[in-house]
Design a protein around this motif. Structure first.
Motif, PDB file in Angstrom:
ATOM      1  N   LYS A 194       0.822  -1.220   0.000  1.00 53.17           N
ATOM      2  CA  LYS A 194       0.000   0.000   0.000  1.00 53.17           C
ATOM      3  C   LYS A 194       0.858   1.273   0.000  1.00 53.17           C
ATOM      4  N   ASN A 195       2.158   1.099  -0.229  1.00 52.74           N
ATOM      5  CA  ASN A 195       3.063   2.239  -0.321  1.00 52.74           C
ATOM      6  C   ASN A 195       3.144   3.024   0.993  1.00 52.74           C
ATOM      7  N   THR A 196       2.961   2.299   2.111  1.00 53.17           N
ATOM      8  CA  THR A 196       2.934   2.937   3.419  1.00 53.17           C
ATOM      9  C   THR A 196       4.262   2.825   4.159  1.00 53.17           C
ATOM     10  N   TYR A 197       4.919   1.681   4.011  1.00 59.60           N
ATOM     11  CA  TYR A 197       6.145   1.412   4.753  1.00 59.60           C
ATOM     12  C   TYR A 197       7.302   1.104   3.819  1.00 59.60           C
ATOM     13  N   LEU A 198       8.500   1.352   4.322  1.00 58.20           N
ATOM     14  CA  LEU A 198       9.721   1.003   3.610  1.00 58.20           C
ATOM     15  C   LEU A 198      10.496   0.058   4.512  1.00 58.20           C
ATOM     16  N   SER A 199      10.793  -1.113   4.015  1.00 56.68           N
ATOM     17  CA  SER A 199      11.567  -2.108   4.751  1.00 56.68           C
ATOM     18  C   SER A 199      13.004  -2.077   4.246  1.00 56.68           C
TER      19      SER A 199
END
Length: 75
Positions: free
Chosen positions: A40-45
């Motif tokens: 959902k383009n919310t987090y970057l791992s």
């Protein structure tokens, strides 16, 4: 939030994490950094694999990453 702002925040976050990792593991190769964006383009791992030399080194790295205001989880 615009795509440009999201990209800027991702770059700032990545640079902040790299700074911390390099402080505790100076021989870390930045080219080995793996980055994945959530569906959902919310987090970057970010995945940073280091060769640890002591438990104290790992504990200090873990603590500093946990203390970073933009870090949600450290594994």
């Amino acid at each position: 939030m615009s795509a440009a702002v999201l990209e800027q925040r991702r770059q700032e976050f990545t640079q902040g994490v790299l700074t911390i990792v390099k402080r505790h593991a100076p021989d870390f190769d930045e080219a080995s950094l793996e980055a994945r964006i959530s569906r959902k383009n919310t987090y970057l791992s970010l995945t940073c694999t280091i060769r640890a030399v002591s438990r104290a080194q790992l504990d200090a790295l873990y603590q500093e990453l946990c203390d970073h205001p933009m870090v949600v989880m450290v594994l």
